[in-house]
Design a protein around this motif. Structure first.
Motif, PDB file in Angstrom:
ATOM      1  N   LEU A  81       0.823  -1.203   0.000  1.00 19.36           N
ATOM      2  CA  LEU A  81       0.000   0.000   0.000  1.00 19.36           C
ATOM      3  C   LEU A  81       0.860   1.257   0.000  1.00 19.36           C
ATOM      4  O   LEU A  81       0.581   2.224  -0.728  1.00 19.36           O
ATOM      5  CB  LEU A  81      -0.918  -0.013   1.231  1.00 19.36           C
ATOM      6  N   ALA A  82       1.931   1.250   0.799  1.00 18.23           N
ATOM      7  CA  ALA A  82       2.834   2.406   0.841  1.00 18.23           C
ATOM      8  C   ALA A  82       3.442   2.687  -0.523  1.00 18.23           C
ATOM      9  O   ALA A  82       3.518   3.847  -0.965  1.00 18.23           O
ATOM     10  CB  ALA A  82       3.942   2.167   1.875  1.00 18.23           C
ATOM     11  N   ASN A  83       3.867   1.634  -1.221  1.00 24.45           N
ATOM     12  CA  ASN A  83       4.494   1.821  -2.531  1.00 24.45           C
ATOM     13  C   ASN A  83       3.495   2.299  -3.580  1.00 24.45           C
ATOM     14  O   ASN A  83       3.817   3.148  -4.413  1.00 24.45           O
ATOM     15  CB  ASN A  83       5.170   0.528  -2.974  1.00 24.45           C
ATOM     16  N   GLY A  84       2.285   1.748  -3.565  1.00 26.07           N
ATOM     17  CA  GLY A  84       1.273   2.223  -4.498  1.00 26.07           C
ATOM     18  C   GLY A  84       0.908   3.677  -4.255  1.00 26.07           C
ATOM     19  O   GLY A  84       0.736   4.461  -5.205  1.00 26.07           O
ATOM     20  N   LEU A  85       0.798   4.073  -2.972  1.00 28.79           N
ATOM     21  CA  LEU A  85       0.477   5.454  -2.635  1.00 28.79           C
ATOM     22  C   LEU A  85       1.559   6.423  -3.087  1.00 28.79           C
ATOM     23  O   LEU A  85       1.264   7.544  -3.511  1.00 28.79           O
ATOM     24  CB  LEU A  85       0.275   5.587  -1.118  1.00 28.79           C
TER      25      LEU A  85
END
Length: 473
Positions: A133-137
């Motif tokens: 999720l952090a990388n997609g954000l």
């Protein structure tokens, strides 16, 4: 009176001058990297997770589960897709700083789960959800705005550093600790805890950079009709921190870019972005084919016949050559340009993939096959590095975050499919034959379709990408 002839300066003098100019340019604009430094460290953590999910975690207590359990396989990719969908919505609508802060905290939380509960499958799955999720954000706003934050002279270098070099640094770190770790070491910490410690370090650095040095995109501020704030942002993106004539010219350039894209309706934006998304999908998916569980299996099967201690130098050399190829390409982005290194890398990838496929499985030639696999990784990164610059340049402003997110989501879907596939020896051979043939086809198409966008404005690069054919070099 004798007149002196005008002689050209010596070559070493020219080289020194160019080097000094490049260093001066880097010093003057280093704030543009620190403005996106938070995203860089988040993506380093993502590179580690990608390598872990591809099978480069031989000392992990969960490696067998990763191969058998669908939940653990899809965790990182599912939330990376979700984060990218959110990114497509909030980029150019909301400030970036809170997003980078949230993503940094998620990376720290992911590392904490790896560190605190390394033997618990549920904790590892949750950690992979958080890191994905952090990388997609972070990915969508970073790649959408990196071209808007940087000056034209270093746009390719900055974009490829933020994305490609960061991902490959994470992959290298994962491969190094995978290679050097020994299961019979008499230490309390286990291999997955090393992953956790590194993630916590990257997340902490990303959080510090997000809190202190993050600068909003001037284009985003101009889209909100905040010209004064855009000028303040430009002032913080270069040295000296003052308004100069050069800065005012950049502001005018951004205003023209925003105005030209505002006049473009959604239908026209989609029509101009359609060629770009197809070109970038082809280029980016070729990169996906060069790191997945099939590649990991190929390295394992090749190295296993050559060295008694497999988990040592083959992994380190594999990761190091990937990183070196990327680093070399980063330096070429704004000097040689984007198109030449990309075409050379794609063609060489195809040649070495076919050579590896023909040598793989033939025991007397396995050392040569391993060299082919190493060379393929070096040249694949050389051919892929420009895709980061192309992502930030290729789309009309209205749909740029959505197109960047679409490319990223399709990448993750293909990665997930490949990373859940365990091939046989014959399957590995067929895969590399396919990779080689596809690379050759894309090389021929790239000659006529890929544009050269070095030293042009974002508006000019966008126009070049909207054309199906670009024969410029």
């Amino acid at each position: 009176m004798s007149s002196k002839k005008c002689e050209p300066p010596p070559l070493d003098s020219l080289a020194t001058t160019e080097k000094a100019t490049f260093l001066r340019l880097g010093h003057k604009n280093h704030s543009q990297w620190t403005a996106l430094g938070s995203a860089s460290f988040i993506l380093i953590s993502g590179g580690m997770s990608l390598a872990w999910g591809s099978g480069f975690a031989v000392h992990s207590a969960h490696r067998d589960q990763l191969l058998r359990t669908v939940h653990m396989q899809i965790a990182w990719y599912a939330t990376a897709v979700l984060g990218a969908l959110f990114g497509a919505f909030y980029t150019h609508r909301l400030p970036q700083q809170p997003i980078y802060i949230l993503a940094s905290v998620l990376v720290i939380a992911s590392g904490t789960l790896f560190l605190a509960w390394p033997e618990c499958p549920g904790a590892i799955i949750a950690a992979r959800y958080l890191d994905g999720l952090a990388n997609g954000l972070a990915f969508v706003p970073a790649l959408s705005t990196v071209g808007e934050i940087s000056v034209n002279e270093i746009r390719g270098l900055l974009a490829s550093t933020v994305e490609q070099l960061s991902f490959n640094t994470g992959i290298l770190m994962q491969l190094i600790y995978t290679a050097v770790w020994q299961v019979d070491w008499n230490v309390v910490i286990v291999a997955d805890q090393v992953h956790g410690v590194l993630s916590i370090v990257y997340g902490a650095i990303a959080l510090a950079l997000a809190l202190t040095l993050c600068v909003e995109s001037p284009v985003h501020l101009l889209m909100r009709s905040s010209e004064q704030r855009a000028l303040v942002a430009l002032r913080h993106l270069q040295r000296p921190y003052m308004v100069t004539s050069e800065m005012l010219l950049r502001l005018d350039e951004h205003k023209q870019y925003v105005a030209g894209n505002r006049e473009m309706c959604l239908g026209a934006s989609l029509q101009k972005g359609y060629p770009s998304v197809l070109k970038l999908l082809a280029l980016r998916l070729l990169g996906v084919l060069c790191l997945n569980s099939i590649i990991c299996s190929a390295l394992y099967e090749t190295g296993n016949q050559l060295v008694s201690c497999l988990y040592a130098w083959p992994f380190v050399v594999f990761g190091l050559l990937r990183w070196c190829g990327c680093f070399l390409a980063v330096l070429l982005m704004d000097t040689t340009g984007r198109k030449k290194p990309t075409l050379f890398g794609i063609f060489s990838t195809g040649a070495f993939a076919i050579a590896y496929a023909n040598l793989f499985g033939r025991t007397p030639h396995m050392i040569t096959a391993l060299v082919m696999l190493f060379s393929l990784q070096f040249l694949a990164r050389l051919g892929q590095c420009a895709s980061a610059a192309y992502l930030t340049e290729g789309f009309p402003l209205r749909i740029k975050p959505h197109m960047v997110a679409a490319v990223y989501i399709i990448e993750q879907a293909v990665l997930l499919l490949l990373c859940s596939f365990l091939p046989s020896i014959a399957g590995i051979t067929a895969y590399f034959h396919f990779l080689g043939a596809l690379s050759m086809v894309l090389f021929l198409l790239g000659i006529f379709c890929l544009p050269e966008t070095r030293l042009v404005t974002l508006a000019e690069a966008q126009v070049k990408f909207s054309k199906w054919f670009n024969k410029d070099f």
